[in-house]
Design an enzyme around this catalytic site. Structure first.
Site, PDB file in Angstrom:
ATOM      1  N   LEU A 195      45.469  42.940  29.568  1.00 33.98           N
ATOM      2  CA  LEU A 195      44.664  42.524  28.406  1.00 33.98           C
ATOM      3  C   LEU A 195      43.761  41.351  28.757  1.00 33.98           C
ATOM      4  O   LEU A 195      44.085  40.520  29.601  1.00 33.98           O
ATOM      5  CB  LEU A 195      45.552  42.185  27.209  1.00 33.98           C
ATOM      6  CG  LEU A 195      46.444  40.933  27.215  1.00 33.98           C
ATOM      7  CD1 LEU A 195      45.682  39.659  26.947  1.00 33.98           C
ATOM      8  CD2 LEU A 195      47.534  41.097  26.186  1.00 33.98           C
ATOM      9  N   LYS A 219      44.438  31.185  39.109  1.00 37.92           N
ATOM     10  CA  LYS A 219      45.788  31.018  39.671  1.00 37.92           C
ATOM     11  C   LYS A 219      46.279  32.299  40.321  1.00 37.92           C
ATOM     12  O   LYS A 219      47.068  32.250  41.275  1.00 37.92           O
ATOM     13  CB  LYS A 219      46.774  30.494  38.621  1.00 37.92           C
ATOM     14  CG  LYS A 219      47.079  31.411  37.458  1.00 37.92           C
ATOM     15  CD  LYS A 219      48.412  32.102  37.558  1.00 37.92           C
ATOM     16  CE  LYS A 219      48.638  32.935  36.303  1.00 37.92           C
ATOM     17  NZ  LYS A 219      49.622  33.976  36.449  1.00 37.92           N
ATOM     18  N   THR A 245      53.364  32.498  34.283  1.00 31.74           N
ATOM     19  CA  THR A 245      53.610  32.196  35.700  1.00 31.74           C
ATOM     20  C   THR A 245      52.436  31.345  36.188  1.00 31.74           C
ATOM     21  O   THR A 245      51.576  31.818  36.925  1.00 31.74           O
ATOM     22  CB  THR A 245      53.722  33.491  36.541  1.00 31.74           C
ATOM     23  OG1 THR A 245      52.570  34.322  36.272  1.00 31.74           O
ATOM     24  CG2 THR A 245      54.965  34.272  36.221  1.00 31.74           C
ATOM     25  N   ASP A 283      61.070  32.777  21.803  1.00 33.59           N
ATOM     26  CA  ASP A 283      60.403  31.712  22.572  1.00 33.59           C
ATOM     27  C   ASP A 283      61.210  30.439  22.407  1.00 33.59           C
ATOM     28  O   ASP A 283      61.851  30.240  21.364  1.00 33.59           O
ATOM     29  CB  ASP A 283      58.963  31.505  22.067  1.00 33.59           C
ATOM     30  CG  ASP A 283      58.073  30.820  23.110  1.00 33.59           C
ATOM     31  OD1 ASP A 283      57.186  31.488  23.665  1.00 33.59           O
ATOM     32  OD2 ASP A 283      58.294  29.613  23.372  1.00 33.59           O
ATOM     33  N   ALA A 295      26.176  35.934  36.721  1.00 35.33           N
ATOM     34  CA  ALA A 295      26.252  34.670  37.459  1.00 35.33           C
ATOM     35  C   ALA A 295      26.263  33.514  36.468  1.00 35.33           C
ATOM     36  O   ALA A 295      25.762  33.627  35.356  1.00 35.33           O
ATOM     37  CB  ALA A 295      25.051  34.559  38.391  1.00 35.33           C
ATOM     38  N   CYS A 307      44.372  32.976  34.262  1.00 36.62           N
ATOM     39  CA  CYS A 307      44.729  34.139  35.091  1.00 36.62           C
ATOM     40  C   CYS A 307      43.977  34.210  36.414  1.00 36.62           C
ATOM     41  O   CYS A 307      44.576  34.060  37.471  1.00 36.62           O
ATOM     42  CB  CYS A 307      44.514  35.420  34.294  1.00 36.62           C
ATOM     43  SG  CYS A 307      45.443  35.422  32.755  1.00 36.62           S
TER      44      CYS A 307
HETATM   45  C1  UGA Z   1      41.592  38.490  33.040  1.00 36.00           C
HETATM   46  C2  UGA Z   1      41.415  39.984  33.326  1.00 36.00           C
HETATM   47  O1  UGA Z   1      40.083  40.387  32.983  1.00 36.00           O
HETATM   48  C3  UGA Z   1      42.415  40.812  32.531  1.00 36.00           C
HETATM   49  O2  UGA Z   1      42.298  42.188  32.841  1.00 36.00           O
HETATM   50  C4  UGA Z   1      43.814  40.319  32.871  1.00 36.00           C
HETATM   51  O3  UGA Z   1      44.805  41.007  32.107  1.00 36.00           O
HETATM   52  C5  UGA Z   1      43.926  38.838  32.558  1.00 36.00           C
HETATM   53  O4  UGA Z   1      42.949  38.117  33.321  1.00 36.00           O
HETATM   54  C6  UGA Z   1      45.306  38.384  32.941  1.00 36.00           C
HETATM   55  O5  UGA Z   1      45.615  38.381  34.139  1.00 36.00           O
HETATM   56  O6  UGA Z   1      46.123  38.150  32.049  1.00 36.00           O
HETATM   57  P1  UGA Z   1      40.857  36.884  31.022  1.00 36.00           P
HETATM   58  O7  UGA Z   1      41.450  35.777  31.812  1.00 36.00           O
HETATM   59  O8  UGA Z   1      41.151  36.998  29.571  1.00 36.00           O
HETATM   60  O9  UGA Z   1      41.286  38.308  31.661  1.00 36.00           O
HETATM   61  O10 UGA Z   1      39.280  36.738  31.166  1.00 36.00           O
HETATM   62  P2  UGA Z   1      38.075  37.573  31.782  1.00 36.00           P
HETATM   63  O11 UGA Z   1      37.381  38.290  30.711  1.00 36.00           O
HETATM   64  O12 UGA Z   1      38.504  38.340  32.978  1.00 36.00           O
HETATM   65  O13 UGA Z   1      37.128  36.377  32.249  1.00 36.00           O
HETATM   66  C7  UGA Z   1      37.564  35.478  33.263  1.00 36.00           C
HETATM   67  C8  UGA Z   1      36.514  34.453  33.576  1.00 36.00           C
HETATM   68  O14 UGA Z   1      35.448  35.071  34.293  1.00 36.00           O
HETATM   69  C9  UGA Z   1      35.878  33.761  32.372  1.00 36.00           C
HETATM   70  O15 UGA Z   1      35.801  32.383  32.633  1.00 36.00           O
HETATM   71  C10 UGA Z   1      34.501  34.385  32.289  1.00 36.00           C
HETATM   72  O16 UGA Z   1      33.558  33.528  31.719  1.00 36.00           O
HETATM   73  C11 UGA Z   1      34.209  34.643  33.757  1.00 36.00           C
HETATM   74  N1  UGA Z   1      33.193  35.700  34.004  1.00 36.00           N
HETATM   75  C12 UGA Z   1      33.435  36.971  33.603  1.00 36.00           C
HETATM   76  C13 UGA Z   1      32.019  35.379  34.663  1.00 36.00           C
HETATM   77  O17 UGA Z   1      31.792  34.215  35.056  1.00 36.00           O
HETATM   78  N2  UGA Z   1      31.113  36.360  34.902  1.00 36.00           N
HETATM   79  C14 UGA Z   1      31.303  37.642  34.515  1.00 36.00           C
HETATM   80  O18 UGA Z   1      30.432  38.493  34.772  1.00 36.00           O
HETATM   81  C15 UGA Z   1      32.495  37.956  33.843  1.00 36.00           C
END
Ligand code: UGA
Length: 433
Positions: free
Chosen positions: A150, A263, A85, A30, A252, A260
């Site tokens: 992940l 964007k 990214t 890094d 909700a 992720c």
């Molecule tokens: C997300 C994807 O779930 C991963 O599979 C992916 O690898 C990752 O992006 C990435 O592209 O690197 P992450 O950003 O860690 O993972 O978070 P999530 O668990 O997907 O949650 C995203 C957002 O959705 C959070 O703000 C969470 O609070 C919200 N969320 C999730 C809700 O508002 N309602 C839900 O029912 C579930």
């Protein structure tokens, strides 16, 4: 195998540590000297459950090293590109500066037969472009695209036990090298999809677009529920029993954030526009709009509960990270709501088990308090916007004795409205009567 991982952020630091735990010899690279110094000392540079353990285990095994010098990657046979990214400043496109820079710095150091493996989320077409560059500048090496799925908060488990492996490859050899890298997961029966570059790139953004759509769908239902007196949590339970729909990602609330989902859907629509296919993904613009509207709904609810006069009122915001079990505040709905209320003149006090330092770095104008009880003392309104276990478990009777006025907005629909109302609270959820 000898592996390098270029980029040691939320993705790369976990990937490097996990690959070493699986028995490979790994060097993490890094450009951030501070981050590398921390990793060398086996200190995670960010909060991720389980990372400290695998980092310590891998470092003490002697199979994991870190460096700021790309030359130290030269002895590796497999190079993972795991840099960020982010959204480009001023546009919806993904910013490929870091991918291109990592690639350019690596190419002169590639050995005969080396495999470069892209993990970063990129617009479709990027791998093809990089493969052409490789063919011109280092024809003795090859390229694969191996998207990462992940979740923050579960990153260690998701890396060691992925639910699927996707390889975008130009030839069979690349797939067999990746099989050797992921031997443990493959022997455990992890499904593996070997495909072309474009499909692999699209799998990643399509997965995130689907998840974002699911969340915005249920948030749109919560708007309808609010207007009609229906209960969106019961609705989600009911439709979720249909295995074709499924209950997960149907919660909700204040909406999705993080580095992720937001964007990625914007980058995907920008890429579709560029391909002349804007209409195909036009619905993702609505998904984004619904999501951002949820933040506004929470702010409006708060202003309403403060009788239209937030100025000078003590508003306590429980949670600043984009989700629990993470210290990540990138595009956090919770922090956005806190900042908006501060902008309206409220005396906002924010707290979070892990995210305060990152939040303060971005929004020093907010007041931050470490202790939940101290934050709650004297509150005229409480907002639960990140559903950390500690906040879900709050006892409404006890908390009522700390605040000045027992009013709460449950921005994640995780509290029991009956229990809170019985303890004397004015309770408002998102799409719950
Ligand atoms: C997300 C994807 O779930 C991963 O599979 C992916 O690898 C990752 O992006 C990435 O592209 O690197 P992450 O950003 O860690 O993972 O978070 P999530 O668990 O997907 O949650 C995203 C957002 O959705 C959070 O703000 C969470 O609070 C919200 N969320 C999730 C809700 O508002 N309602 C839900 O029912 C579930």
């Amino acid at each position: 195998m000898r592996i390098s991982v270029i980029g040691c952020g939320y993705l790369g630091a976990v990937h490097a540590s996990a690959m070493a735990v699986l028995g490979h010899d790994v060097v993490g690279i890094d450009v951030d000297e501070r981050k590398i110094a921390q990793l060398r000392a086996a200190q995670p540079p960010f909060f991720e459950p389980g990372l400290a353990e695998i980092l310590a285990n891998a470092t003490s095994s002697g199979r994991l090293a870190f460096s700021t010098d790309i030359e130290d990657a030269a002895t590796a046979d497999v190079h993972f590109i795991a840099v960020g990214t982010p959204q480009s400043p001023g546009s919806n496109f993904a910013d490929l500066t870091y991918v291109d820079a990592a690639f350019a710095s690596l190419v002169p150091h590639l050995r005969e037969g080396a495999l470069v493996v892209g993990k970063s989320t990129v617009p479709v077409g990027t791998a093809q472009r990089l493969a052409a560059l490789l063919a011109a500048r280092a024809p003795h090496a090859s390229l694969a695209w191996n998207p990462e799925f992940l979740r923050e908060g579960y990153a260690v488990k998701d890396t060691l036990e992925p639910d699927r492996l996707v390889y975008g490859v130009g030839d069979d050899h690349a797939a067999s090298v990746l099989d050797d890298v992921y031997r443990t997961a493959i022997d455990a029966g992890t499904p593996r999809i070997v495909t072309d570059y474009a499909t692999a790139e699209l799998v990643k953004v399509a997965a995130n677009a689907f998840l974002a759509t699911k969340i915005s769908f249920i948030n749109a239902m919560s708007e309808i529920a609010d207007a009609t007196g229906a209960d969106v949590t019961a609705l989600a339970d009911a439709i979720g029993h249909d295995a074709r729909i499924g209950r997960r990602f149907l919660n909700a609330g204040v909406g999705f954030g993080g580095g992720c989902l937001p964007k990625d859907i914007r980058g995907f629509t920008a890429r579709a526009d560029e391909l002349g296919l804007g209409e195909s993904l036009a619905f993702l613009k609505e998904v984004d709009a619904i999501n951002l509207r949820q933040r506004q709904r929470v702010v409006d609810l708060a202003v309403g509960l403060l009788d239209g006069a937030p100025n000078g009122k003590r508003v306590v915001v429980l949670g600043v990270t984009f989700k629990p079990e993470s210290d990540d505040v990138r595009d956090s709905p919770a922090l956005d709501v806190a900042v908006q209320l501060r902008g309206l003149g409220a005396d906002v006090v924010a707290t979070d088990p892990e995210g305060i330092e990152n939040a303060r770095g971005r929004h020093p104008q907010l007041a931050y308090v470490e202790s939940t009880d101290e934050a709650l003392r004297g509150a005229e309104l409480v907002l639960l916007v990140t559903e950390w276990r500690e906040y879900r478990d709050l006892d409404p009777q006890r908390v009522a004795s700390l605040v000045a006025t027992p009013r709460i907005i449950d921005g994640r629909n995780v509290l029991d409205p009956d229990a809170w109302r019985a303890a004397g609270w004015v309770y408002k959820g998102m799409g719950r009567p």
